[in-house]
Scaffold this motif. Structure first.
Motif, PDB file in Angstrom:
ATOM      1  N   GLY A  93      -3.598   4.204 -18.939  1.00  0.00           N
ATOM      2  CA  GLY A  93      -5.038   4.010 -19.632  1.00  0.00           C
ATOM      3  C   GLY A  93      -4.631   2.316 -21.084  1.00  0.00           C
ATOM      4  O   GLY A  93      -4.463   1.552 -19.613  1.00  0.00           O
ATOM      5  N   SER A  94      -5.823   2.214 -21.463  1.00  0.00           N
ATOM      6  CA  SER A  94      -6.176   1.225 -21.760  1.00  0.00           C
ATOM      7  C   SER A  94      -4.421   0.366 -22.632  1.00  0.00           C
ATOM      8  O   SER A  94      -3.819   0.461 -22.732  1.00  0.00           O
ATOM      9  CB  SER A  94      -7.157   0.767 -23.031  1.00  0.00           C
ATOM     10  OG  SER A  94      -6.699   1.823 -23.786  1.00  0.00           O
ATOM     11  N   GLN A 129      -4.900   0.931  -7.731  1.00  0.00           N
ATOM     12  CA  GLN A 129      -5.176   1.426  -6.171  1.00  0.00           C
ATOM     13  C   GLN A 129      -6.280   2.025  -5.576  1.00  0.00           C
ATOM     14  O   GLN A 129      -6.851   1.709  -4.788  1.00  0.00           O
ATOM     15  CB  GLN A 129      -4.112   1.760  -5.682  1.00  0.00           C
ATOM     16  CG  GLN A 129      -2.988   0.741  -5.204  1.00  0.00           C
ATOM     17  CD  GLN A 129      -2.029   0.567  -4.841  1.00  0.00           C
ATOM     18  OE1 GLN A 129      -0.820   2.300  -5.706  1.00  0.00           O
ATOM     19  NE2 GLN A 129      -1.758   0.669  -4.045  1.00  0.00           N
ATOM     20  N   ILE A 130      -6.630   2.964  -6.066  1.00  0.00           N
ATOM     21  CA  ILE A 130      -7.916   3.969  -5.985  1.00  0.00           C
ATOM     22  C   ILE A 130      -8.888   3.618  -6.015  1.00  0.00           C
ATOM     23  O   ILE A 130      -9.957   3.596  -5.896  1.00  0.00           O
ATOM     24  CB  ILE A 130      -7.972   5.961  -7.226  1.00  0.00           C
ATOM     25  CG1 ILE A 130      -6.235   6.109  -7.037  1.00  0.00           C
ATOM     26  CG2 ILE A 130      -8.771   6.697  -7.124  1.00  0.00           C
ATOM     27  CD1 ILE A 130      -5.856   6.871  -7.674  1.00  0.00           C
ATOM     28  N   LEU A 131      -9.281   2.652  -7.325  1.00  0.00           N
ATOM     29  CA  LEU A 131     -10.638   1.684  -7.783  1.00  0.00           C
ATOM     30  C   LEU A 131     -10.993   1.227  -6.443  1.00  0.00           C
ATOM     31  O   LEU A 131     -12.058   0.759  -6.384  1.00  0.00           O
ATOM     32  CB  LEU A 131     -10.046   0.751  -8.475  1.00  0.00           C
ATOM     33  CG  LEU A 131     -10.571   1.830 -10.003  1.00  0.00           C
ATOM     34  CD1 LEU A 131     -11.076   0.684 -10.911  1.00  0.00           C
ATOM     35  CD2 LEU A 131     -11.933   1.985 -10.076  1.00  0.00           C
ATOM     36  N   ALA A 136      -8.520  11.840 -18.803  1.00  0.00           N
ATOM     37  CA  ALA A 136      -7.559  10.254 -18.999  1.00  0.00           C
ATOM     38  C   ALA A 136      -8.132   9.807 -18.263  1.00  0.00           C
ATOM     39  O   ALA A 136      -7.576   8.797 -17.858  1.00  0.00           O
ATOM     40  CB  ALA A 136      -5.588  11.487 -18.738  1.00  0.00           C
ATOM     41  N   LEU A 137      -7.949  10.566 -16.987  1.00  0.00           N
ATOM     42  CA  LEU A 137      -8.282   9.343 -15.711  1.00  0.00           C
ATOM     43  C   LEU A 137      -9.654   8.738 -15.520  1.00  0.00           C
ATOM     44  O   LEU A 137      -9.721   7.334 -15.105  1.00  0.00           O
ATOM     45  CB  LEU A 137      -8.427  10.373 -14.462  1.00  0.00           C
ATOM     46  CG  LEU A 137      -8.319   9.541 -12.749  1.00  0.00           C
ATOM     47  CD1 LEU A 137      -7.540   8.563 -12.500  1.00  0.00           C
ATOM     48  CD2 LEU A 137      -8.056  10.922 -11.682  1.00  0.00           C
ATOM     49  N   ILE A 138     -10.698   9.099 -15.910  1.00  0.00           N
ATOM     50  CA  ILE A 138     -12.064   8.544 -15.938  1.00  0.00           C
ATOM     51  C   ILE A 138     -11.961   7.198 -17.498  1.00  0.00           C
ATOM     52  O   ILE A 138     -12.709   6.418 -16.797  1.00  0.00           O
ATOM     53  CB  ILE A 138     -13.047   9.369 -16.725  1.00  0.00           C
ATOM     54  CG1 ILE A 138     -13.244  10.634 -15.521  1.00  0.00           C
ATOM     55  CG2 ILE A 138     -13.968   8.973 -17.095  1.00  0.00           C
ATOM     56  CD1 ILE A 138     -14.257  11.788 -16.081  1.00  0.00           C
ATOM     57  N   ASP A 139     -11.009   7.855 -18.287  1.00  0.00           N
ATOM     58  CA  ASP A 139     -11.135   6.867 -19.511  1.00  0.00           C
ATOM     59  C   ASP A 139      -9.995   5.249 -18.569  1.00  0.00           C
ATOM     60  O   ASP A 139     -10.700   4.550 -19.182  1.00  0.00           O
ATOM     61  CB  ASP A 139     -10.175   7.264 -20.134  1.00  0.00           C
ATOM     62  CG  ASP A 139     -10.936   7.725 -20.770  1.00  0.00           C
ATOM     63  OD1 ASP A 139     -12.924   7.491 -21.392  1.00  0.00           O
ATOM     64  OD2 ASP A 139     -11.115   8.191 -22.282  1.00  0.00           O
ATOM     65  N   ALA A 140      -9.167   5.817 -17.784  1.00  0.00           N
ATOM     66  CA  ALA A 140      -8.330   5.016 -17.252  1.00  0.00           C
ATOM     67  C   ALA A 140      -8.881   3.403 -15.726  1.00  0.00           C
ATOM     68  O   ALA A 140      -8.982   3.277 -16.232  1.00  0.00           O
ATOM     69  CB  ALA A 140      -6.839   5.741 -16.681  1.00  0.00           C
ATOM     70  N   LEU A 141      -9.638   4.680 -15.765  1.00  0.00           N
ATOM     71  CA  LEU A 141     -10.360   3.890 -13.983  1.00  0.00           C
ATOM     72  C   LEU A 141     -11.794   2.908 -14.846  1.00  0.00           C
ATOM     73  O   LEU A 141     -11.694   2.133 -14.413  1.00  0.00           O
ATOM     74  CB  LEU A 141     -10.874   5.330 -13.367  1.00  0.00           C
ATOM     75  CG  LEU A 141     -10.885   5.664 -13.048  1.00  0.00           C
ATOM     76  CD1 LEU A 141     -11.091   7.193 -12.312  1.00  0.00           C
ATOM     77  CD2 LEU A 141     -10.446   4.621 -11.280  1.00  0.00           C
ATOM     78  N   LYS A 142     -12.509   3.545 -15.934  1.00  0.00           N
ATOM     79  CA  LYS A 142     -13.280   3.023 -16.638  1.00  0.00           C
ATOM     80  C   LYS A 142     -12.564   1.357 -17.399  1.00  0.00           C
ATOM     81  O   LYS A 142     -13.125   0.128 -17.298  1.00  0.00           O
ATOM     82  CB  LYS A 142     -14.296   3.171 -17.798  1.00  0.00           C
ATOM     83  CG  LYS A 142     -15.367   4.663 -17.043  1.00  0.00           C
ATOM     84  CD  LYS A 142     -15.433   5.136 -18.181  1.00  0.00           C
ATOM     85  CE  LYS A 142     -16.475   6.138 -17.859  1.00  0.00           C
ATOM     86  NZ  LYS A 142     -16.865   6.535 -19.770  1.00  0.00           N
TER      87      LYS A 142
END
Length: 337
Positions: A174-175, A189-191, A319-325
């Motif tokens: 996260g942020s 790395q996923i991104l 949590a994952l979506i927020d971290a990806l953004k």
């Protein structure tokens, strides 16, 4: 603002920085430590006192601990590999724990919340629970350090008469990440499409802000000598994680990583370790890591944390979506600021 001072060690780290921000929002006076004064971007414009200190140097801690009522012991070496893992990871984390409690005793600190890790749980019994004991696999120096420093913190807290509460986070993402932690880097790395194969190692994603809240509540409501897991209840596979990123950003055209047999992973990991010996660079995969976590479903029983700390984290997918953004849209700009 409260006159009592709370100390957060490692205030420029991922959890430490989020915790400092949370405490300030609660009108709590905060002092925090950094190892290097040149790396304070994450503390810019925050109304907290910053002291240069290294937990492995007892003398440097005395100034930081003076006049402090409560200590959040966050700083530690969060690395899965080093050129000399025994010294750089295990010994440093153990010595840091000893120093924190020795100086806390000397300076009259009343309360310590010690940040351990789910690495200090027995994964042989799932979902893992704090009463199941400790990780019996001794092949990884980071995991060894979390097992043994967890025990040491409880022993020293009891010996010195300091109220000591332990929190055990899972894969924090996260942020407010001014540098990429091990787990945030995996999301990054996923991104970037840098997950070529599925190692069949699951993740238990947890938003770092939820961990900061749980850590704060552990100081207020945690019971002396108790351990609390700060995670989500269910794991997420690597394939599921990539799929979530792909659905969120279809323009990236991320490919689903394919699973490969365990024996093949061993062979690849062996080659990576050999190359690491030649280059001195961290291998992307290690054989003992495959042995420890291949097929392991990292699920945790967080009933105790929910009931006693009021811990109610956002779901793993959110949590994952927020971290990806955050990592796609904000992290690079923040880093360049």
């Amino acid at each position: 603002m409260s006159k009592e001072i709370s100390l957060v060690t490692g205030g420029n780290g991922h959890l430490g920085n989020n915790l400092v921000r949370l405490l300030l929002s609660k009108n709590i006076s905060v002092r925090t430590t950094v190892r290097n004064r040149n790396y304070q971007a994450s503390l810019r414009d925050l109304n907290c006192e910053v002291v240069q200190a290294d937990i492995t140097n007892a003398l440097s801690l005395k100034k930081a601990f003076k006049g402090v009522t409560s200590v959040y012991a966050v700083a530690a070496n969060f690395s899965m590999w080093a050129k000399n893992s025994k010294t750089e990871i295990y010994d440093n984390n153990m010595q840091g724990t000893q120093n924190v409690f020795d100086i806390a005793k000397e300076c009259g600190v009343k309360n310590v919340v010690y940040v351990s890790s789910v690495a200090a749980l027995d994964f042989a019994i799932l979902p893992a629970h704090v009463d199941n004991g400790y990780n019996k696999d001794r092949r990884n120096w980071y995991y060894n350090s979390k097992n043994d420093s967890d025990k040491l913190a409880l022993e020293l807290g009891k010996k010195y008469g300091i109220k000591t509460v332990l929190v055990l986070p899972s894969a924090m993402i996260g942020s407010e990440a001014y540098k990429l932690s091990y787990t945030n880097n995996l999301v990054y790395q996923i991104l970037n499409g840098n997950i070529p194969v599925d190692t069949n190692v699951t993740l238990n994603w947890i938003d770092v802000k939820d961990v900061a809240f749980g850590t704060y509540r552990a100081m207020k409501n945690g019971r002396n000598g108790e351990r609390y897991i700060l995670s989500n209840e269910k794991h997420t596979t690597l394939q599921e994680s990539v799929k979530i990123a792909s659905e969120l950003y279809p323009e990236l055209k991320l490919k689903t990583p394919k699973k490969i047999p365990k024996c093949s992973l061993y062979a690849v990991a062996g080659l990576m370790e050999f190359w690491s010996e030649l280059t001195g660079k961290e291998p992307q995969l290690q054989r003992h890591y495959v042995a420890m976590f291949y097929g392991l479903k990292q699920d945790y029983d967080i009933t105790k944390s929910k009931q006693e700390l009021g811990f109610n984290p956002k779901p793993s997918k959110k949590a994952l979506i927020d971290a990806l953004k955050y990592l796609k849209n904000d992290w690079v700009a923040q880093k360049m600021d």
